[in-house]
Design an enzyme around this catalytic site. Structure first.
Site, PDB file in Angstrom:
ATOM      1  N   LYS A  22       0.843  -1.214   0.000  1.00  0.00           N
ATOM      2  CA  LYS A  22       0.000   0.000   0.000  1.00  0.00           C
ATOM      3  C   LYS A  22       0.867   1.248   0.000  1.00  0.00           C
ATOM      4  O   LYS A  22       0.656   2.169  -0.786  1.00  0.00           O
ATOM      5  CB  LYS A  22      -0.906   0.003   1.244  1.00  0.00           C
ATOM      6  CG  LYS A  22      -1.529   1.369   1.544  1.00  0.00           C
ATOM      7  CD  LYS A  22      -2.338   1.373   2.821  1.00  0.00           C
ATOM      8  CE  LYS A  22      -1.581   1.657   4.082  1.00  0.00           C
ATOM      9  NZ  LYS A  22      -1.377   3.076   4.434  1.00  0.00           N
ATOM     10  N   ASN A  23       1.837   1.290   0.919  1.00  0.00           N
ATOM     11  CA  ASN A  23       2.599   2.540   1.079  1.00  0.00           C
ATOM     12  C   ASN A  23       3.577   2.789  -0.067  1.00  0.00           C
ATOM     13  O   ASN A  23       4.047   3.908  -0.240  1.00  0.00           O
ATOM     14  CB  ASN A  23       3.315   2.563   2.433  1.00  0.00           C
ATOM     15  CG  ASN A  23       2.324   2.786   3.564  1.00  0.00           C
ATOM     16  OD1 ASN A  23       1.174   3.131   3.319  1.00  0.00           O
ATOM     17  ND2 ASN A  23       2.767   2.577   4.794  1.00  0.00           N
ATOM     18  N   ARG A  96      -4.200  10.628   4.351  1.00  0.00           N
ATOM     19  CA  ARG A  96      -3.074  11.568   4.437  1.00  0.00           C
ATOM     20  C   ARG A  96      -2.178  11.496   3.206  1.00  0.00           C
ATOM     21  O   ARG A  96      -1.544  12.473   2.832  1.00  0.00           O
ATOM     22  CB  ARG A  96      -2.229  11.237   5.668  1.00  0.00           C
ATOM     23  CG  ARG A  96      -2.728  11.841   6.929  1.00  0.00           C
ATOM     24  CD  ARG A  96      -1.680  11.655   7.973  1.00  0.00           C
ATOM     25  NE  ARG A  96      -0.390  12.130   7.489  1.00  0.00           N
ATOM     26  CZ  ARG A  96       0.009  13.376   7.561  1.00  0.00           C
ATOM     27  NH1 ARG A  96      -0.741  14.290   8.092  1.00  0.00           N
ATOM     28  NH2 ARG A  96       1.195  13.725   7.079  1.00  0.00           N
ATOM     29  N   CYS A 120      -3.929  12.778  12.846  1.00  0.00           N
ATOM     30  CA  CYS A 120      -4.761  11.576  12.813  1.00  0.00           C
ATOM     31  C   CYS A 120      -4.544  10.830  14.108  1.00  0.00           C
ATOM     32  O   CYS A 120      -3.858  11.312  14.997  1.00  0.00           O
ATOM     33  CB  CYS A 120      -4.444  10.726  11.588  1.00  0.00           C
ATOM     34  SG  CYS A 120      -2.838   9.976  11.673  1.00  0.00           S
ATOM     35  N   ARG A 125       1.375  14.664  12.827  1.00  0.00           N
ATOM     36  CA  ARG A 125       1.716  14.471  11.420  1.00  0.00           C
ATOM     37  C   ARG A 125       1.888  15.778  10.629  1.00  0.00           C
ATOM     38  O   ARG A 125       1.132  16.053   9.689  1.00  0.00           O
ATOM     39  CB  ARG A 125       0.696  13.534  10.769  1.00  0.00           C
ATOM     40  CG  ARG A 125       0.389  12.391  11.691  1.00  0.00           C
ATOM     41  CD  ARG A 125       0.238  11.068  11.115  1.00  0.00           C
ATOM     42  NE  ARG A 125       1.011  10.627  10.004  1.00  0.00           N
ATOM     43  CZ  ARG A 125       0.616   9.671   9.190  1.00  0.00           C
ATOM     44  NH1 ARG A 125      -0.543   9.106   9.371  1.00  0.00           N
ATOM     45  NH2 ARG A 125       1.382   9.270   8.211  1.00  0.00           N
ATOM     46  N   PRO A 126       2.904  16.571  11.000  1.00  0.00           N
ATOM     47  CA  PRO A 126       3.154  17.811  10.263  1.00  0.00           C
ATOM     48  C   PRO A 126       3.688  17.533   8.850  1.00  0.00           C
ATOM     49  O   PRO A 126       4.111  16.418   8.549  1.00  0.00           O
ATOM     50  CB  PRO A 126       4.239  18.499  11.097  1.00  0.00           C
ATOM     51  CG  PRO A 126       4.921  17.389  11.832  1.00  0.00           C
ATOM     52  CD  PRO A 126       3.884  16.327  12.063  1.00  0.00           C
ATOM     53  N   ASP A 128       5.835  20.088   7.481  1.00  0.00           N
ATOM     54  CA  ASP A 128       6.821  21.173   7.333  1.00  0.00           C
ATOM     55  C   ASP A 128       8.028  20.739   6.499  1.00  0.00           C
ATOM     56  O   ASP A 128       8.565  21.527   5.704  1.00  0.00           O
ATOM     57  CB  ASP A 128       7.274  21.667   8.717  1.00  0.00           C
ATOM     58  CG  ASP A 128       7.817  20.541   9.583  1.00  0.00           C
ATOM     59  OD1 ASP A 128       7.141  19.497   9.679  1.00  0.00           O
ATOM     60  OD2 ASP A 128       8.922  20.679  10.138  1.00  0.00           O
ATOM     61  N   ASP A 323       5.108   0.803  11.916  1.00  0.00           N
ATOM     62  CA  ASP A 323       3.865   0.186  11.430  1.00  0.00           C
ATOM     63  C   ASP A 323       3.707  -1.271  11.886  1.00  0.00           C
ATOM     64  O   ASP A 323       2.670  -1.892  11.616  1.00  0.00           O
ATOM     65  CB  ASP A 323       3.787   0.261   9.893  1.00  0.00           C
ATOM     66  CG  ASP A 323       3.620   1.692   9.409  1.00  0.00           C
ATOM     67  OD1 ASP A 323       3.287   2.574  10.219  1.00  0.00           O
ATOM     68  OD2 ASP A 323       3.833   1.935   8.197  1.00  0.00           O
ATOM     69  N   ARG A 415      -8.320  -0.074   5.262  1.00  0.00           N
ATOM     70  CA  ARG A 415      -7.467   0.892   4.570  1.00  0.00           C
ATOM     71  C   ARG A 415      -6.130   0.257   4.184  1.00  0.00           C
ATOM     72  O   ARG A 415      -5.466   0.747   3.273  1.00  0.00           O
ATOM     73  CB  ARG A 415      -7.187   2.101   5.479  1.00  0.00           C
ATOM     74  CG  ARG A 415      -8.379   3.000   5.683  1.00  0.00           C
ATOM     75  CD  ARG A 415      -7.984   4.232   6.464  1.00  0.00           C
ATOM     76  NE  ARG A 415      -6.670   4.661   6.047  1.00  0.00           N
ATOM     77  CZ  ARG A 415      -5.663   4.984   6.871  1.00  0.00           C
ATOM     78  NH1 ARG A 415      -5.834   4.947   8.162  1.00  0.00           N
ATOM     79  NH2 ARG A 415      -4.500   5.366   6.399  1.00  0.00           N
TER      80      ARG A 415
HETATM   81  C1  EPZ Z   1       4.610   7.045   6.103  1.00  0.00           C
HETATM   82  O1  EPZ Z   1       3.913   8.188   6.611  1.00  0.00           O
HETATM   83  C2  EPZ Z   1       3.616   5.926   6.066  1.00  0.00           C
HETATM   84  N1  EPZ Z   1       2.475   6.297   5.227  1.00  0.00           N
HETATM   85  C3  EPZ Z   1       3.131   5.600   7.470  1.00  0.00           C
HETATM   86  O2  EPZ Z   1       2.316   4.440   7.360  1.00  0.00           O
HETATM   87  C4  EPZ Z   1       4.337   5.261   8.353  1.00  0.00           C
HETATM   88  O3  EPZ Z   1       3.906   5.050   9.674  1.00  0.00           O
HETATM   89  C5  EPZ Z   1       5.337   6.418   8.306  1.00  0.00           C
HETATM   90  O4  EPZ Z   1       5.718   6.699   6.935  1.00  0.00           O
HETATM   91  C6  EPZ Z   1       6.617   6.127   9.074  1.00  0.00           C
HETATM   92  O5  EPZ Z   1       7.243   4.986   8.555  1.00  0.00           O
HETATM   93  C7  EPZ Z   1       2.529   6.141   3.914  1.00  0.00           C
HETATM   94  O6  EPZ Z   1       3.530   5.745   3.356  1.00  0.00           O
HETATM   95  C8  EPZ Z   1       1.294   6.421   3.157  1.00  0.00           C
HETATM   96  P1  EPZ Z   1       6.864  10.388   7.964  1.00  0.00           P
HETATM   97  P2  EPZ Z   1       4.589   9.621   6.515  1.00  0.00           P
HETATM   98  O7  EPZ Z   1       6.733  11.694   7.276  1.00  0.00           O
HETATM   99  O8  EPZ Z   1       5.499   9.673   5.353  1.00  0.00           O
HETATM  100  C9  EPZ Z   1       7.789  13.575  11.359  1.00  0.00           C
HETATM  101  C10 EPZ Z   1       0.492   3.050   7.939  1.00  0.00           C
HETATM  102  O9  EPZ Z   1      -0.010   2.553   8.965  1.00  0.00           O
HETATM  103  N2  EPZ Z   1       7.566  14.577  10.312  1.00  0.00           N
HETATM  104  O10 EPZ Z   1       7.980   9.511   7.529  1.00  0.00           O
HETATM  105  O11 EPZ Z   1       3.519  10.618   6.611  1.00  0.00           O
HETATM  106  C11 EPZ Z   1       6.523  12.808  11.732  1.00  0.00           C
HETATM  107  O12 EPZ Z   1       5.761  13.525  12.678  1.00  0.00           O
HETATM  108  C12 EPZ Z   1       1.093   4.386   8.023  1.00  0.00           C
HETATM  109  O13 EPZ Z   1       0.489   2.499   6.838  1.00  0.00           O
HETATM  110  C13 EPZ Z   1       7.877  15.896  10.552  1.00  0.00           C
HETATM  111  O14 EPZ Z   1       8.318  16.265  11.653  1.00  0.00           O
HETATM  112  O15 EPZ Z   1       5.476   9.636   7.842  1.00  0.00           O
HETATM  113  C14 EPZ Z   1       7.106  11.527  12.268  1.00  0.00           C
HETATM  114  O16 EPZ Z   1       7.537  11.701  13.581  1.00  0.00           O
HETATM  115  C15 EPZ Z   1       0.554   5.339   8.943  1.00  0.00           C
HETATM  116  N3  EPZ Z   1       7.665  16.806   9.556  1.00  0.00           N
HETATM  117  C16 EPZ Z   1       8.324  11.297  11.378  1.00  0.00           C
HETATM  118  O17 EPZ Z   1       8.645  12.581  10.832  1.00  0.00           O
HETATM  119  C17 EPZ Z   1       7.199  16.451   8.335  1.00  0.00           C
HETATM  120  O18 EPZ Z   1       7.052  17.321   7.457  1.00  0.00           O
HETATM  121  C18 EPZ Z   1       8.144  10.303  10.249  1.00  0.00           C
HETATM  122  O19 EPZ Z   1       6.956  10.639   9.518  1.00  0.00           O
HETATM  123  C19 EPZ Z   1       6.896  15.118   8.089  1.00  0.00           C
HETATM  124  C20 EPZ Z   1       7.094  14.182   9.105  1.00  0.00           C
END
Ligand code: EPZ
Length: 439
Positions: A22-23, A96, A120, A125-126, A128, A323, A415
């Site tokens: 999926k991801n 998202r 969520c 989930r920022p 930035d 995950d 999902r």
């Molecule tokens: C991806 O989300 C996955 N989603 C998530 O899968 C997964 O949990 C996550 O990566 C971490 O492995 C998809 O691929 C669709 P991140 P993503 O940006 O990319 C911080 C599932 O169950 N951060 O890598 O949105 C954030 O808060 C899910 O399938 C910032 O600070 O996650 C977190 O602590 C849910 N600023 C860390 O980085 C930003 O701009 C990693 O988040 C973005 C993220």
């Protein structure tokens, strides 16, 4: 809304074929916006998030066709109308990963309007870092009525040097967005602290097939030389490492021996290491003279009679994936001793803790850590699914628990897991999908 009713205690047996990821699929689908030719993806799972991404691409001028009679169920996405640049809130709020269209739209169409995703169940989930990366490529970005409004001055982004590390390491979808933006930017882009997740490697593979020039995929340093245009491609999505890990945990928690095909061993190094320490052996199935396929091979799962306690820290890849945190917590509830789980990516991703307590687990949360004291048995109870992976953890607990577990709101599970109850029924589990109103 649907619920699952699980009568626990059944041993599982048989074979599961792991679906495509999926991801990986979601950013791959969004990458079809980067070309006016057709992109065909094989092995995209049939999930609500994928259907929502299909709808979103439809509003952005893409024609999508899925051929369900072909075994790989290919989806062909063709961006025939390049004039649309706004991703509507009512679709992005459902998923998202809608943010994945930001980089491709900006790169190909010179502007994008994408509603800012909210938080969520697993945390704030920022985005930035996504915006920081796109600004480094020259994008002008503002916020208007809850929408991110981004423009490439002169209609084209320019290569730049960007550091994508944040407080919890890199960002997976942020890296996908900046990578997709950079492939069509003028000149060279260097992304430092890029996400190393296999889903990013898969995206780089597709983009390369489309004509992009990318070095370093799978490492924290990506070097991208922008090209003027990209072509269509035909690509098979990698297996879903989280679905694969979930079914390993399903076998382990029920002390069953099952076989998994299309299993991505190399993508699961940290998880297999922890499972091995618990007493779960995941062994490749070898065919005479054939080398073991560590990307899409077959494995068997065998579990020791007594599960050993372990420490788990979730981390960015190649660390233990967040995950799979809820799933391994359910398993450790039945280990012989005290385990600890520390969540380093989403420190509040613990909604399953309260539900597992209802099933007789012994869990003590202290900030981003949970001490899991093994109990002799879990006991079935009505519980509430809260997010995708928490729900998977509860299904695993239900499979092992004594008595009946009812899991409400399984739309969270739909999902990310294709027909999970059918897969588990085929393995011999007693699990039924019912309408909540019929309970
Ligand atoms: C991806 O989300 C996955 N989603 C998530 O899968 C997964 O949990 C996550 O990566 C971490 O492995 C998809 O691929 C669709 P991140 P993503 O940006 O990319 C911080 C599932 O169950 N951060 O890598 O949105 C954030 O808060 C899910 O399938 C910032 O600070 O996650 C977190 O602590 C849910 N600023 C860390 O980085 C930003 O701009 C990693 O988040 C973005 C993220």
């Amino acid at each position: 809304m649907d619920a699952f009713i699980i009568k626990g205690g059944r041993e599982l047996q048989g074979t599961v074929r792991v679906h495509g990821s999926k991801n990986a699929s979601l950013p791959l689908m969004a990458a079809a916006l980067l070309t006016d030719q057709a992109v065909t993806l094989h092995d995209v799972p049939d999930l609500s998030d994928i259907r929502n991404m299909t709808r979103l691409l439809g509003t952005l001028g893409c024609e999508t066709d899925r051929c369900d009679t072909d075994p790989g169920r290919p989806i062909t996405i063709h961006a025939t109308d390049q004039t649309q640049t706004a991703a509507p809130y009512d679709i992005v709020k459902t998923m998202r990963a809608g943010i994945c269209v930001l980089g491709p739209l900006l790169a190909k169409r010179g502007k994008a309007r994408v509603s800012m995703p909210g938080g969520c169940a697993i945390g704030d989930r920022p985005v930035d870092l996504h915006l920081h990366g796109l600004r480094a490529l020259g994008a002008e970005i503002s916020l208007d009525a809850g929408d991110i409004v981004a423009t490439a001055p002169g209609g084209r982004l320019v290569g730049g040097h960007v550091f994508l590390g944040g407080p919890s390491g890199s960002t997976v979808l942020g890296t996908a967005n900046v990578l997709c933006a950079a492939v069509l930017a003028k000149g060279q882009t260097v992304i430092e602290s890029a996400a190393c997740e296999p889903e990013i490697e898969d995206l780089a593979d597709l983009l390369t097939q489309m004509g992009a020039k990318i070095q370093g995929a799978g490492s924290p340093r990506l070097v991208i030389d922008g090209v003027d245009e990209l072509s269509g491609a035909d690509h098979r999505v990698i297996p879903d490492r989280i679905e694969a890990g979930t079914y390993v945990c399903a076998a382990a928690i029920t002390h069953s021996n099952i076989r998994l095909d299309n299993f991505p061993t190399d993508a699961l190094g940290a998880a297999l290491d922890r499972l091995n320490a618990i007493g779960v052996e995941v062994a490749p199935v070898t065919t005479d003279g054939q080398p073991v396929d560590r990307h899409r091979g077959s494995v068997t799962v065998n579990t020791a009679d007594t599960l050993k306690p372990v420490q788990v820290f979730t981390q960015p890849h190649p660390g233990f994936p967040t995950d799979l945190q809820a799933q391994i917590m359910s398993l450790l509830c039945l280990a012989d001793g005290n385990s600890s789980i520390t969540e380093k990516i989403f420190p509040d991703r613990f909604l399953h803790v309260a539900e597992l307590l209802r099933m007789g687990a012994n869990l003590t949360r202290n900030g981003p850590s949970v001490v899991v004291t093994g109990v002799r048995e879990l006991i079935g109870a009505p519980v509430m699914a809260s997010d995708l992976r928490a729900s998977a953890g509860l299904v695993l607990a239900g499979l092992a628990a004594k008595g009946t577990t009812t899991i409400n709101r399984v739309y969270h599970l739909d999902r990310g897991y294709e027909r999970m109850e059918i897969t588990l029924q085929a393995l011999g589990a007693d699990i039924q999908r019912v309408k909540e109103e019929n309970l």
